[in-house]
Scaffold this active site. Sequence first.
Site, short mmCIF file in Angstrom:
data_model
loop_
_atom_site.label_atom_id
_atom_site.label_comp_id
_atom_site.label_asym_id
_atom_site.label_seq_id
_atom_site.Cartn_x
_atom_site.Cartn_y
_atom_site.Cartn_z
N SER A 263 0.85 -1.18 0.00
CA SER A 263 0.00 0.00 0.00
C SER A 263 0.89 1.23 0.00
O SER A 263 2.09 1.14 0.24
CB SER A 263 -0.85 0.01 1.27
OG SER A 263 0.01 0.03 2.40
N LYS A 264 0.27 2.38 -0.23
CA LYS A 264 1.05 3.62 -0.20
C LYS A 264 1.63 3.82 1.20
O LYS A 264 2.78 4.22 1.35
CB LYS A 264 0.16 4.80 -0.58
CG LYS A 264 0.85 6.13 -0.40
CD LYS A 264 0.30 7.21 -1.26
CE LYS A 264 1.11 8.49 -1.21
NZ LYS A 264 1.59 8.91 0.09
N ARG A 265 0.81 3.51 2.20
CA ARG A 265 1.28 3.68 3.57
C ARG A 265 2.51 2.83 3.86
O ARG A 265 3.49 3.31 4.43
CB ARG A 265 0.14 3.30 4.53
CG ARG A 265 0.07 4.30 5.64
CD ARG A 265 -1.09 4.10 6.55
NE ARG A 265 -0.57 3.67 7.82
CZ ARG A 265 -1.15 2.78 8.59
NH1 ARG A 265 -2.27 2.22 8.21
NH2 ARG A 265 -0.64 2.46 9.74
#
Length: 428
Positions: A263-265
Amino acid sequence: MSGVRVRFAPSPTGALHIGGVRTALYNFLLARKLKGTMILRIEDTDQSRYVAGAEDYILRSLKWVGIKIDEGIDVGGPHAPYRQSERKEIYKKYATQLIEAGHAYYAFDTETELNAMRDRLKASGSDSLQYDAASRQDMRNSLTLKEEETRQLIEAGNYVIRLKVPDNEEIHLVDLIRGEVLVNSSQVDDKVLMKSDGMPTYHLANVVDDYLMKISHVIRGEEWLPSAPLHVLLYKFLGWEKEMPQFAHLPLLLKPDGNGKLSKRAADQMGFPIFPLSWQDPETQELAKGFRESGYLPEALINFLAFLGWNPGTTQELFSIDELIEAFSLDRIGKAGAKFDIQKAKWYNEQYLRAKSDQELAAYLQDDVRKENMECTPAKAELISAAMRDRITFPNDLWEKGKFFFVAPISYDEKSLLKNGMKKVKTY
Ligand code: GLU
């Protein structure tokens, strides 16, 4: 050109995730390998998620990595328009056709009524909270209301069109990567096909366009696999079963340690990019650095991405785009999630960077030297590049790690230098 027609169909809801680039790449490799056509269609029917600038970002990203589009927005083609928001009338026609054939119906339920339905089902201990063959009978739709009332409600214009999913039927499909997929229709709900704003949902627009654009292979991320049985029903109800494309759902991209989806996170936390190019979120103004701006070369990124789910069946790791096209085949794509090993991406970058000539490396160095308001002769830049080439991962490492060729150190640890055999000299 062969009859092979593939499409990359992103929704312009923000920056293109690196997983989307891999999807586009696999479509492109198959198209080139089988002398087919690569199509770019923009799926922008969800107006609430539309983000200005995202479409342009997708185009720039594909261009940077070298994925060439044969038909689509920007280049046009025989099936234009390729932007779904410009094809509203087409979808309406097919939604009406489904209603007339008894495969879809009008529904007038409000949000409150839908919530009440779910509460009712929950209270009765039902496993499914879906709008389906069982629950639709207690709802306000053209199957339960009198003809006159239905007509009036349609005229008032506040309705959606839902697919009438049959009860307890086996839906069967063969996925080129997953194999046989069998789903019972009672697990599929009566999905909305047309929304009250007159726009189709993803499902209807996607199937109609794949059919009209004569798509032969639908190659997309695994997250779309649960939608595939619904799409199979749509092909059947629209009378297009024979023209149904072949499906290939690509394995998920996982975090580098294999624990969970990339994910981006996760990427932010681990300090690597997730978007091909830098992207400034128009709403939050947050700037996310891209692979390009972080110093990755497009050919290295492509080589790395090609191996996330596919392998050539040999030990060869370095592939130019032409070699990838030559070696690619869908049957060498695995089912297992692919770890996004950023160290491997760096390794690829090193290989491609270090294969460049001293002159090419010197040009990178010169850019950084100029940014520092310094000067350097071409001969010196080449000598430094030659000396540094085995230590660099990114182009700006030439400057970062070779700064001492230009700037004398301003501080140093005298004790450790002396310990390491450096002699103290008298300074004047
Ligand atoms: N618009 C979908 C997306 O954003 C495309 C899914 C598909 O390829 O069918 O990923």
